[in-house]
Design an enzyme around this catalytic site. Sequence first.
Site, PDB file in Angstrom:
ATOM      1  N   VAL A  38      40.976  49.152  56.546  1.00 26.97           N
ATOM      2  CA  VAL A  38      39.737  49.895  56.227  1.00 26.97           C
ATOM      3  C   VAL A  38      38.580  49.534  57.151  1.00 26.97           C
ATOM      4  CG1 VAL A  38      40.395  50.223  53.796  1.00 26.97           C
ATOM      5  CG2 VAL A  38      38.937  48.267  54.429  1.00 26.97           C
ATOM      6  N   TYR A  40      30.396  37.129  51.746  1.00 30.03           N
ATOM      7  CA  TYR A  40      30.890  37.901  50.587  1.00 30.03           C
ATOM      8  C   TYR A  40      29.706  38.395  49.753  1.00 30.03           C
ATOM      9  CZ  TYR A  40      33.950  39.063  46.596  1.00 30.03           C
ATOM     10  OH  TYR A  40      34.618  39.704  45.573  1.00 30.03           O
ATOM     11  N   ALA A  93      26.746  38.979  50.817  1.00 29.96           N
ATOM     12  CA  ALA A  93      26.051  40.019  51.599  1.00 29.96           C
ATOM     13  C   ALA A  93      26.817  41.330  51.559  1.00 29.96           C
ATOM     14  CB  ALA A  93      25.891  39.538  53.044  1.00 29.96           C
ATOM     15  N   LYS A 138      29.068  42.451  49.399  1.00 24.67           N
ATOM     16  CA  LYS A 138      29.122  43.092  48.080  1.00 24.67           C
ATOM     17  C   LYS A 138      27.748  43.636  47.672  1.00 24.67           C
ATOM     18  CE  LYS A 138      33.488  42.648  47.026  1.00 24.67           C
ATOM     19  NZ  LYS A 138      34.350  43.866  47.122  1.00 24.67           N
TER      20      LYS A 138
HETATM   21  N1  LIG Z   1      39.568  38.833  41.507  1.00 29.37           N
HETATM   22  C1  LIG Z   1      38.308  38.658  41.150  1.00 29.37           C
HETATM   23  O1  LIG Z   1      37.977  37.731  40.389  1.00 29.37           O
HETATM   24  C2  LIG Z   1      37.255  39.620  41.639  1.00 29.37           C
HETATM   25  C3  LIG Z   1      35.948  39.467  41.144  1.00 29.37           C
HETATM   26  C4  LIG Z   1      34.973  40.349  41.593  1.00 29.37           C
HETATM   27  C5  LIG Z   1      35.293  41.344  42.496  1.00 29.37           C
HETATM   28  N2  LIG Z   1      36.562  41.460  42.961  1.00 29.37           N
HETATM   29  C6  LIG Z   1      36.850  42.533  43.914  1.00 29.37           C
HETATM   30  O2  LIG Z   1      37.926  43.307  43.435  1.00 29.37           O
HETATM   31  C7  LIG Z   1      38.671  43.837  44.548  1.00 29.37           C
HETATM   32  C8  LIG Z   1      40.130  43.461  44.396  1.00 29.37           C
HETATM   33  O3  LIG Z   1      40.248  42.054  44.466  1.00 29.37           O
HETATM   34  P1  LIG Z   1      41.498  41.236  43.897  1.00 29.37           P
HETATM   35  O4  LIG Z   1      41.042  39.849  43.798  1.00 29.37           O
HETATM   36  O5  LIG Z   1      42.060  41.901  42.713  1.00 29.37           O
HETATM   37  O6  LIG Z   1      42.622  41.446  44.986  1.00 29.37           O
HETATM   38  P2  LIG Z   1      42.884  40.873  46.489  1.00 29.37           P
HETATM   39  O7  LIG Z   1      41.582  40.590  47.136  1.00 29.37           O
HETATM   40  O8  LIG Z   1      43.908  39.862  46.476  1.00 29.37           O
HETATM   41  O9  LIG Z   1      43.596  42.127  47.044  1.00 29.37           O
HETATM   42  C9  LIG Z   1      43.040  43.237  47.571  1.00 29.37           C
HETATM   43  C10 LIG Z   1      44.011  43.843  48.597  1.00 29.37           C
HETATM   44  O10 LIG Z   1      43.160  44.226  49.668  1.00 29.37           O
HETATM   45  C11 LIG Z   1      43.963  44.199  50.826  1.00 29.37           C
HETATM   46  N3  LIG Z   1      43.099  44.173  52.013  1.00 29.37           N
HETATM   47  C12 LIG Z   1      42.383  43.128  52.505  1.00 29.37           C
HETATM   48  N4  LIG Z   1      41.752  43.492  53.626  1.00 29.37           N
HETATM   49  C13 LIG Z   1      42.065  44.787  53.852  1.00 29.37           C
HETATM   50  C14 LIG Z   1      41.744  45.724  54.861  1.00 29.37           C
HETATM   51  N5  LIG Z   1      40.960  45.375  55.885  1.00 29.37           N
HETATM   52  N6  LIG Z   1      42.240  46.977  54.782  1.00 29.37           N
HETATM   53  C15 LIG Z   1      43.048  47.331  53.758  1.00 29.37           C
HETATM   54  N7  LIG Z   1      43.409  46.483  52.772  1.00 29.37           N
HETATM   55  C16 LIG Z   1      42.924  45.232  52.822  1.00 29.37           C
HETATM   56  C17 LIG Z   1      44.788  42.933  50.682  1.00 29.37           C
HETATM   57  O11 LIG Z   1      45.946  42.977  51.502  1.00 29.37           O
HETATM   58  C18 LIG Z   1      45.086  42.917  49.188  1.00 29.37           C
HETATM   59  O12 LIG Z   1      46.390  43.439  48.908  1.00 29.37           O
HETATM   60  C19 LIG Z   1      38.012  43.261  45.790  1.00 29.37           C
HETATM   61  O13 LIG Z   1      37.101  44.201  46.311  1.00 29.37           O
HETATM   62  C20 LIG Z   1      37.293  42.037  45.267  1.00 29.37           C
HETATM   63  O14 LIG Z   1      36.233  41.648  46.089  1.00 29.37           O
HETATM   64  C21 LIG Z   1      37.549  40.628  42.549  1.00 29.37           C
END
Ligand SMILES: NC(=O)c1ccc[n+]([C@@H]2O[C@H](COP(=O)([O-])OP(=O)(O)OC[C@H]3O[C@@H](n4cnc5c(N)ncnc54)[C@H](O)[C@@H]3O)[C@@H](O)[C@H]2O)c1
Length: 250
Positions: A63, A156, A158, A160
């Site tokens: 992305v 991160y 910044a 988000k």
């Molecule tokens: N897990 C948490 O506690 C939490 C809390 C707040 C926000 N988030 C947000 O939720 C979303 C999902 O997070 P998660 O922790 O469930 O999963 P994660 O971060 O492990 O997985 C997300 C997926 O994104 C893919 N990815 C990374 N860079 C990429 C790129 N450049 N292009 C395409 N795909 C890419 C990875 O391969 C991975 O499979 C994220 O945006 C994260 O910041 C998560």
Amino acid sequence: MKQNRVVIVTGGGRGIPAAVVKRFSAEGARVAVVDLLLERAQDCVQQVNASGKGQAKAFQCDVRSWDSVQRMVNDVRAAYGPADVLVNAAGSYFQYKLPHETTEEEWDSVVDSNMKGVFLCCKAVLPDMMANGGGRIINFASNAARSVATALGIEYTAAKTGVLGITRHLAKEYAKYNILVNTLAPGPTDVDRVKETTSDEFYAAIPKTIPLGRYAQADEIAAVVEFLASDGASFITGATIDANGGIIMV
Ligand SMILES: NC(=O)c1ccc[n+]([C@@H]2O[C@H](COP(=O)([O-])OP(=O)(O)OC[C@H]3O[C@@H](n4cnc5c(N)ncnc54)[C@H](O)[C@@H]3O)[C@@H](O)[C@H]2O)c1
């Protein structure tokens, strides 16, 4: 609500986005599972197929790159038709470091995947949504965007926080096209990435900081995404929806 919607979920290979894929495919949507790592996307698609509920296809995409995003959106259109719903959930991260120790490469990678990627994916689907009478976009931020990240670095926080601005800007510009754009800001969720980026001690300590006293499960966050894409959310746009167990109340 339209039946068999076309839904793009970035980062769909694992974690919360994979739970989002399962929710939409179970409701009969045709889901594009988009991930940097094709094997992860394929693994998620296999789980959908094994469940016997719904349809999903895997698409590789970085992305951070406009060429890659354009190719992915063209491939999804060719396979399923134009997107009705875009869920921008992809993002990368590094272990916590103090700001003065954070490198330019770490900054660029995290800001580009979590923030620029949201812009690029929206840019790629908006013309189809405008032509088709509307759409829904749900952008992932984090409780880090409501205050500051404690487990991840300044890059991160910044990135988000930037997602909140992108969402509001798009919501205002595209409301006249019936395209509703919202941010979802999850709190700590019990997925692999949290275990990978925190020490055992910190992982165990996090629930004590959350009023509900526990991590979210990925499906609890996916349920909010499903709501934001539903008829019930037809008057919500430009909003930031917190699903954080009360860790930050704004
Ligand atoms: N897990 C948490 O506690 C939490 C809390 C707040 C926000 N988030 C947000 O939720 C979303 C999902 O997070 P998660 O922790 O469930 O999963 P994660 O971060 O492990 O997985 C997300 C997926 O994104 C893919 N990815 C990374 N860079 C990429 C790129 N450049 N292009 C395409 N795909 C890419 C990875 O391969 C991975 O499979 C994220 O945006 C994260 O910041 C998560």
